[in-house]
Structures are given as structure tokens and as C-alpha cells.
Design an enzyme around this catalytic site. Sequence first.
Site, PDB file in Angstrom:
ATOM      1  N   ASN A  17      37.274  -8.825  39.052  1.00 56.40           N
ATOM      2  CA  ASN A  17      35.881  -9.482  38.252  1.00 56.40           C
ATOM      3  C   ASN A  17      35.650 -10.806  38.672  1.00 56.40           C
ATOM      4  O   ASN A  17      35.292 -11.748  38.469  1.00 56.40           O
ATOM      5  CB  ASN A  17      37.360 -10.359  36.878  1.00 56.40           C
ATOM      6  CG  ASN A  17      38.111  -9.214  36.224  1.00 56.40           C
ATOM      7  OD1 ASN A  17      39.038  -8.293  36.612  1.00 56.40           O
ATOM      8  ND2 ASN A  17      37.160  -8.103  35.797  1.00 56.40           N
ATOM      9  N   ARG A  39      31.194 -16.686  29.411  1.00 55.38           N
ATOM     10  CA  ARG A  39      29.634 -16.436  28.993  1.00 55.38           C
ATOM     11  C   ARG A  39      29.966 -16.121  27.919  1.00 55.38           C
ATOM     12  O   ARG A  39      29.706 -16.755  26.758  1.00 55.38           O
ATOM     13  CB  ARG A  39      29.564 -14.598  30.118  1.00 55.38           C
ATOM     14  CG  ARG A  39      29.686 -15.186  31.261  1.00 55.38           C
ATOM     15  CD  ARG A  39      29.721 -13.759  31.789  1.00 55.38           C
ATOM     16  NE  ARG A  39      30.596 -12.734  30.996  1.00 55.38           N
ATOM     17  CZ  ARG A  39      30.548 -11.101  31.510  1.00 55.38           C
ATOM     18  NH1 ARG A  39      30.533 -10.887  32.217  1.00 55.38           N
ATOM     19  NH2 ARG A  39      31.329 -10.534  30.373  1.00 55.38           N
ATOM     20  N   VAL A  52      32.161 -15.653  38.563  1.00 53.26           N
ATOM     21  CA  VAL A  52      33.893 -15.021  37.909  1.00 53.26           C
ATOM     22  C   VAL A  52      32.775 -14.122  35.976  1.00 53.26           C
ATOM     23  O   VAL A  52      32.788 -14.810  36.108  1.00 53.26           O
ATOM     24  CB  VAL A  52      34.629 -16.351  37.816  1.00 53.26           C
ATOM     25  CG1 VAL A  52      35.457 -15.741  37.205  1.00 53.26           C
ATOM     26  CG2 VAL A  52      35.318 -16.887  39.330  1.00 53.26           C
ATOM     27  N   CYS A  53      33.994 -13.455  36.491  1.00 53.27           N
ATOM     28  CA  CYS A  53      33.384 -12.134  35.366  1.00 53.27           C
ATOM     29  C   CYS A  53      34.849 -12.426  34.369  1.00 53.27           C
ATOM     30  O   CYS A  53      35.503 -12.191  34.249  1.00 53.27           O
ATOM     31  CB  CYS A  53      33.075 -11.085  35.625  1.00 53.27           C
ATOM     32  SG  CYS A  53      33.101  -9.939  34.154  1.00 53.27           S
ATOM     33  N   LEU A  54      34.539 -13.268  33.336  1.00 55.98           N
ATOM     34  CA  LEU A  54      35.418 -14.194  32.556  1.00 55.98           C
ATOM     35  C   LEU A  54      34.178 -14.253  30.824  1.00 55.98           C
ATOM     36  O   LEU A  54      33.939 -14.620  30.750  1.00 55.98           O
ATOM     37  CB  LEU A  54      36.220 -14.791  32.971  1.00 55.98           C
ATOM     38  CG  LEU A  54      37.250 -15.686  31.625  1.00 55.98           C
ATOM     39  CD1 LEU A  54      38.039 -14.450  31.828  1.00 55.98           C
ATOM     40  CD2 LEU A  54      38.444 -16.698  32.399  1.00 55.98           C
TER      41      LEU A  54
END
Length: 183
Positions: free
Chosen positions: A104, A117, A111-113
Site C-alpha cells: 500500500n 482519498r 500512500v494508499c489509504l
Amino acid sequence: MIRLFKVKEKQRELAENANGGSPIKKQSAGELRLHKDISELNLPKSCSISFPNGKEDLMNFEVSIRPDEGYYFGGTFLFSFQVSPIYPHEAPKVKCKTKVYHPNIDLEGNVCLNILREDWKPVLNINTVIYGLYHLFTEPNYEDPLNHDAAAVLRDNPKMFESNVKRAMYGGYVGQTYFPRCM
């Protein structure tokens, strides 16, 4: 009417001179909210916050996360936070400054959170974001990856994923990518 402005101007001038000549900066609504969020932080023992530009610059700070369980146990991961003046109506911009092998977090530190988003809401706060980041280290998610290679290994071969994470954290290569030591 003009006199009123001159009186106000004179009062401001006197206040500046009394304070050593520097004008008093008015805080934005985002700064006020961020100040409240930071004063109410309830971080896990494995997380800490610092202000590299000094406490005057609340809008830019760093959070260090040291997971106490999971694949990333014992590592130290540094995140930079940039908070917009329109916070909390816009999520903070968060980057991982530590190069990490993680499904992630990509190699550039993005950062993929979800709460950073599409699921961001003004009722969320900095504490929520830090707990979300901490959660990424205790339970990485291969279903919503930024690093597709790491996600595929986690999904298909968790033991190899664990080995890759350890190799990266101790400072070494995973495939063609070098990771500096973060233990």
C-alpha cells in the site's frame, strides 16, 4: 470613515512595536483545527510526532511509526504530513519518507489509504490518519495496492512476502530494488 481606518492602522502599528516589530499572523481555520487535533492526539506508544520546522509551522510535521506486531515489527517508518489551509475540508497530504516494501506504499512514498482519498470527511482528524497508517503496517492490504508486485507476493505467498519485508528492512535488495535499513 477614513478616520476609523487610520485609528485601526495606528493601533496595529502600536501593537507591532510593542511586540518587537513583527506583525501578529492571523491563523487560518485550518491551522486552528489542526492545533486542536494535535493538542488532542492520543497516539499509540509506537508512534511519535515531530515538527522539523519548529512548532510555529504546525501545517508541516512528521510522524514516526514503529510497529509492535506483524510483518513490519521493529522497523521505523517516517511519514511527512502537509496540511492545507482549508483542512479539514481537504485531507492532509501524507508521504512515506522511508523506502519500504509494502503493497500500500509505492517506492516514491505515496500512500494508499482510503481515508486520505475518497473516504476523507471533515469529521476525521490527524489521530485517525495516524491510526490508519499504523493499521497499514499491522495488516497490509493486497486488494488495494500501489506496489502491485508486493501485493501479488502477499496474496500468493505470505511466507515469501515476510522474507522480502525482512530483507528490505535489514537493508537489502528485493528484486532489482535496494531498500535502506530501517530497523
